[in-house]
Design a protein around this motif. Structure first.
Motif, PDB file in Angstrom:
ATOM      1  N   ARG A 152       0.829  -1.210   0.000  1.00  0.00           N
ATOM      2  CA  ARG A 152       0.000   0.000   0.000  1.00  0.00           C
ATOM      3  C   ARG A 152       0.864   1.260   0.000  1.00  0.00           C
ATOM      4  NH1 ARG A 152      -2.977  -3.013   3.884  1.00  0.00           N
ATOM      5  NH2 ARG A 152      -1.929  -1.886   5.584  1.00  0.00           N
ATOM      6  N   TRP A 153       1.999   1.190   0.662  1.00  0.00           N
ATOM      7  CA  TRP A 153       2.807   2.385   0.904  1.00  0.00           C
ATOM      8  C   TRP A 153       3.722   2.769  -0.253  1.00  0.00           C
ATOM      9  CZ3 TRP A 153       5.201   2.954   6.453  1.00  0.00           C
ATOM     10  CH2 TRP A 153       4.161   3.175   7.383  1.00  0.00           C
ATOM     11  N   PHE A 154       4.338   1.785  -0.886  1.00  0.00           N
ATOM     12  CA  PHE A 154       5.391   2.088  -1.852  1.00  0.00           C
ATOM     13  C   PHE A 154       5.060   1.562  -3.240  1.00  0.00           C
ATOM     14  CE2 PHE A 154       7.836   1.962   2.213  1.00  0.00           C
ATOM     15  CZ  PHE A 154       8.309   3.271   2.189  1.00  0.00           C
ATOM     16  N   SER A 155       5.500   2.277  -4.243  1.00  0.00           N
ATOM     17  CA  SER A 155       5.306   1.847  -5.622  1.00  0.00           C
ATOM     18  C   SER A 155       6.096   0.575  -5.890  1.00  0.00           C
ATOM     19  CB  SER A 155       5.763   2.941  -6.585  1.00  0.00           C
ATOM     20  OG  SER A 155       7.167   3.120  -6.504  1.00  0.00           O
ATOM     21  N   ALA A 156       5.671  -0.175  -6.892  1.00  0.00           N
ATOM     22  CA  ALA A 156       6.378  -1.411  -7.258  1.00  0.00           C
ATOM     23  C   ALA A 156       7.826  -1.110  -7.632  1.00  0.00           C
ATOM     24  CB  ALA A 156       5.650  -2.088  -8.411  1.00  0.00           C
ATOM     25  N   LYS A 157       8.047   0.005  -8.303  1.00  0.00           N
ATOM     26  CA  LYS A 157       9.407   0.376  -8.711  1.00  0.00           C
ATOM     27  C   LYS A 157      10.294   0.589  -7.497  1.00  0.00           C
ATOM     28  CE  LYS A 157      11.949   3.825 -11.417  1.00  0.00           C
ATOM     29  NZ  LYS A 157      11.832   5.043 -12.258  1.00  0.00           N
ATOM     30  N   PHE A 158       9.779   1.279  -6.477  1.00  0.00           N
ATOM     31  CA  PHE A 158      10.584   1.544  -5.288  1.00  0.00           C
ATOM     32  C   PHE A 158      10.820   0.264  -4.493  1.00  0.00           C
ATOM     33  CE2 PHE A 158      11.375   3.012  -0.923  1.00  0.00           C
ATOM     34  CZ  PHE A 158      12.387   3.935  -1.160  1.00  0.00           C
ATOM     35  N   ARG A 159       9.827  -0.621  -4.466  1.00  0.00           N
ATOM     36  CA  ARG A 159       9.990  -1.875  -3.720  1.00  0.00           C
ATOM     37  C   ARG A 159      11.055  -2.768  -4.324  1.00  0.00           C
ATOM     38  NH1 ARG A 159       4.339  -1.958  -4.019  1.00  0.00           N
ATOM     39  NH2 ARG A 159       4.361  -3.948  -5.149  1.00  0.00           N
ATOM     40  N   ALA A 160      11.474  -2.489  -5.530  1.00  0.00           N
ATOM     41  CA  ALA A 160      12.521  -3.285  -6.185  1.00  0.00           C
ATOM     42  C   ALA A 160      13.919  -2.755  -5.889  1.00  0.00           C
ATOM     43  CB  ALA A 160      12.294  -3.303  -7.698  1.00  0.00           C
ATOM     44  N   THR A 161      14.023  -1.672  -5.117  1.00  0.00           N
ATOM     45  CA  THR A 161      15.325  -1.088  -4.806  1.00  0.00           C
ATOM     46  C   THR A 161      15.867  -1.624  -3.483  1.00  0.00           C
ATOM     47  OG1 THR A 161      14.443   0.811  -3.566  1.00  0.00           O
ATOM     48  CG2 THR A 161      14.598   1.025  -5.976  1.00  0.00           C
ATOM     49  N   GLU A 162      17.177  -1.477  -3.302  1.00  0.00           N
ATOM     50  CA  GLU A 162      17.780  -1.857  -2.026  1.00  0.00           C
ATOM     51  C   GLU A 162      17.351  -0.915  -0.911  1.00  0.00           C
ATOM     52  OE1 GLU A 162      19.477  -4.610  -1.342  1.00  0.00           O
ATOM     53  OE2 GLU A 162      19.087  -5.192  -3.416  1.00  0.00           O
ATOM     54  N   GLU A 163      17.159   0.364  -1.240  1.00  0.00           N
ATOM     55  CA  GLU A 163      16.750   1.352  -0.241  1.00  0.00           C
ATOM     56  C   GLU A 163      15.445   0.960   0.433  1.00  0.00           C
ATOM     57  OE1 GLU A 163      15.587   6.111   0.045  1.00  0.00           O
ATOM     58  OE2 GLU A 163      16.189   5.250  -1.872  1.00  0.00           O
ATOM     59  N   PHE A 164      14.544   0.342  -0.322  1.00  0.00           N
ATOM     60  CA  PHE A 164      13.241  -0.049   0.215  1.00  0.00           C
ATOM     61  C   PHE A 164      13.380  -0.899   1.472  1.00  0.00           C
ATOM     62  CE2 PHE A 164      10.457  -3.814   0.360  1.00  0.00           C
ATOM     63  CZ  PHE A 164       9.295  -3.214   0.819  1.00  0.00           C
ATOM     64  N   GLU A 209       0.577   6.407  -6.768  1.00  0.00           N
ATOM     65  CA  GLU A 209       0.611   4.974  -6.473  1.00  0.00           C
ATOM     66  C   GLU A 209       0.257   4.664  -5.016  1.00  0.00           C
ATOM     67  OE1 GLU A 209       1.160   3.164  -9.291  1.00  0.00           O
ATOM     68  OE2 GLU A 209       1.177   5.208 -10.090  1.00  0.00           O
ATOM     69  N   ASP A 210      -0.364   5.598  -4.346  1.00  0.00           N
ATOM     70  CA  ASP A 210      -0.701   5.445  -2.923  1.00  0.00           C
ATOM     71  C   ASP A 210      -1.900   4.519  -2.760  1.00  0.00           C
ATOM     72  OD1 ASP A 210      -1.250   5.665  -0.238  1.00  0.00           O
ATOM     73  OD2 ASP A 210      -1.243   7.843  -0.201  1.00  0.00           O
ATOM     74  N   GLY A 211      -1.688   3.368  -2.139  1.00  0.00           N
ATOM     75  CA  GLY A 211      -2.773   2.429  -1.899  1.00  0.00           C
ATOM     76  C   GLY A 211      -3.403   2.577  -0.535  1.00  0.00           C
ATOM     77  N   ALA A 212      -2.878   3.478   0.295  1.00  0.00           N
ATOM     78  CA  ALA A 212      -3.419   3.696   1.641  1.00  0.00           C
ATOM     79  C   ALA A 212      -4.387   4.876   1.664  1.00  0.00           C
ATOM     80  CB  ALA A 212      -2.273   3.926   2.630  1.00  0.00           C
ATOM     81  N   THR A 213      -3.976   5.981   1.087  1.00  0.00           N
ATOM     82  CA  THR A 213      -4.836   7.170   0.962  1.00  0.00           C
ATOM     83  C   THR A 213      -4.745   7.640  -0.491  1.00  0.00           C
ATOM     84  OG1 THR A 213      -2.997   8.562   1.754  1.00  0.00           O
ATOM     85  CG2 THR A 213      -4.672   7.906   3.366  1.00  0.00           C
ATOM     86  N   PRO A 214      -5.528   7.056  -1.376  1.00  0.00           N
ATOM     87  CA  PRO A 214      -5.431   7.356  -2.808  1.00  0.00           C
ATOM     88  C   PRO A 214      -5.683   8.836  -3.110  1.00  0.00           C
ATOM     89  CG  PRO A 214      -6.764   5.393  -2.422  1.00  0.00           C
ATOM     90  CD  PRO A 214      -6.541   6.031  -1.087  1.00  0.00           C
ATOM     91  N   PRO A 215      -5.221   9.294  -4.267  1.00  0.00           N
ATOM     92  CA  PRO A 215      -5.378  10.703  -4.634  1.00  0.00           C
ATOM     93  C   PRO A 215      -6.807  11.216  -4.527  1.00  0.00           C
ATOM     94  CG  PRO A 215      -3.857   9.653  -6.145  1.00  0.00           C
ATOM     95  CD  PRO A 215      -4.394   8.569  -5.261  1.00  0.00           C
ATOM     96  N   ASP A 216      -7.792  10.397  -4.870  1.00  0.00           N
ATOM     97  CA  ASP A 216      -9.181  10.850  -4.797  1.00  0.00           C
ATOM     98  C   ASP A 216      -9.582  11.199  -3.369  1.00  0.00           C
ATOM     99  OD1 ASP A 216      -9.517  10.638  -7.502  1.00  0.00           O
ATOM    100  OD2 ASP A 216     -10.702   8.787  -7.443  1.00  0.00           O
ATOM    101  N   LEU A 217      -9.081  10.447  -2.393  1.00  0.00           N
ATOM    102  CA  LEU A 217      -9.395  10.735  -0.990  1.00  0.00           C
ATOM    103  C   LEU A 217      -8.778  12.072  -0.576  1.00  0.00           C
ATOM    104  CD1 LEU A 217     -10.519   9.942   1.796  1.00  0.00           C
ATOM    105  CD2 LEU A 217      -8.350   8.745   2.222  1.00  0.00           C
ATOM    106  N   VAL A 218      -7.544  12.307  -1.011  1.00  0.00           N
ATOM    107  CA  VAL A 218      -6.894  13.578  -0.692  1.00  0.00           C
ATOM    108  C   VAL A 218      -7.649  14.732  -1.343  1.00  0.00           C
ATOM    109  CG1 VAL A 218      -4.728  14.869  -0.758  1.00  0.00           C
ATOM    110  CG2 VAL A 218      -4.679  12.375  -0.527  1.00  0.00           C
TER     111      VAL A 218
END
Length: 262
Positions: A152-164, A209-218
Motif C-alpha cells: 500500500r505504501w510504496f510503488s512497485a518500482k521503489f519496492r525493487a530497490t535496495e533502499e526499500f 501509487e498510494d494504496g493507503a490514501t489514494p489521490p481521490d481521498l486527498v
C-alpha cells in the motif's frame, strides 16, 4: 536528544533552524518516526525553524497504556508546540499526521497559520477495516502485516530497490502497541464536519501509487477547504517524501513562499 515531559508523557522531538526562522511542524505517518522526513530536510529553505517529533507509541517516545483517541494525539502536539514556543506555524502532516493537523487547526488557530495535508483524509478507512488490521498486529506483530502495508505504501518500482528494505525495517521497529494504539485512534476519527469549517491556506499532496490514501481521498478532503491547492506526485506512493524527496521538497518550498517564507 530532546525529551518533553507532557503531564507524564515523554515525547521525543527535534528542533532545527534559526531561532527567528519561520516555524514549521512536521507530523509523520503511522508506523514511522521523525526520521521519515530526513530525505527532504536538506532540500528545504534554510530560514525555517522546524519541529519534528515522535508521536506517542513511536520512535523514542513513551508507549502509554489505555486507549488513545485522536484528541489525545492532537493534545500531545498542542502541548509540545506550546512548550517549544511554536506559534503561527505551518503544519505539515502526512497520513495520521494529516489527521492530527486537521484536528489541531480546528482547535488552536493561534498555533497554525497554514496546512499541508499530505497523503491523508478527513476520514481514513472504516472501523471494520482498522479492526481487522489491529487484530492482525495484535496476533502476529507488525511482521504479520508488513507485506500488505509495504504494497500500500510504496510503488512497485521503489519496492525493487535496495533502499526499500531499509525503510521496511524502519517500519518494523515500531512498537506493536504504538501502532495499534494509533490505528485505533484513526478508526474513531471523522473530521469531515470540522475540516469543512477550516479557512486557512492549505496544500494537499498525493502520490499516484498510494494504496493507503489514494489521490481521490486527498482531493475530497481538500475540497472541504475553500481555496486549497492540490499537487499529485506521479510514480510515488504513500510516503512521497521518501520516494520523491526532490519534488516533495520543491512543492513544499513553493507553498511556503506563498505564505511569505523567503
Amino acid at each position: 536528544m530532546h525529551i518533553a515531559n507532557l503531564d507524564g508523557l515523554r515525547l521525543h522531538y527535534k528542533i532545527e533552524g534559526p531561532e527567528d526562522g519561520t516555524p514549521v511542524v512536521f507530523a509523520n505517518s503511522l508506523g514511522t518516526d521523525l526520521r521519515m522526513w530526513d530525505p527532504i530536510m536538506p532540500l528545504l529553505p534554510a530560514g525555517l525553524r522546524t519541529l519534528r517529533y515522535d508521536k506517542r507509541g513511536h520512535g523514542l517516545s513513551d508507549v502509554p497504556g489505555g486507549r488513545w483517541s485522536m484528541g489525545n494525539l492532537v493534545r500531545d502536539v498542542e502541548q509540545l508546540m506550546d512548550l517549544a514556543g511554536f506559534k503561527d506555524a505551518i503544519f505539515v502532516g502526512l497520513s495520521i499526521g494529516g489527521l492530527i493537523a486537521q484536528g489541531l487547526a480546528a482547535k488552536r488557530l493561534d498555533l497554525v497559520r497554514a496546512l499541508v495535508l499530505s497523503n491523508t483524509g478527513a476520514k481514513i478507512g472504516t472501523r471494520d477495516m482498522w479492526a481487522d488490521r489491529i487484530k492482525t498486529v495484535e496476533d502476529g506483530g507488525l511482521e504479520a502485516a508488513v507485506d500488505a502495508t509495504m504494497e500500500r505504501w510504496f510503488s512497485a518500482k521503489f519496492r525493487a530497490t535496495e533502499e526499500f528494505h531499509g525503510w521496511q525495517n524502519f517500519h518494523l521497529r515500531t512498537p506493536a502497541r504504538g501502532w495499534t494504539g494509533c490505528a485505533d485512534a484513526i478508526a474513531g476519527t471523522d473530521f469531515i464536519s470540522s475540516t469543512s469549517g477550516l479557512r486557512l491556506p492549505t496544500l494537499g499532496i498525493a502520490g499516484s501509487e498510494d494504496g493507503a490514501t489514494p489521490p481521490d481521498l486527498v482531493r475530497e478532503t481538500l475540497d472541504l477547504i475553500p481555496g486549497s491547492q492540490f499537487h499529485l506526485i506521479r510514480g510515488a506512493g504513500h510516503l512521497p517524501c521518501i520516494e520523491a524527496p526532490e519534488e516533495y521538497a520543491a512543492t513544499l518550498t513553493k507553498f511556503f513562499a506563498a505564505q511569505g517564507v523567503t
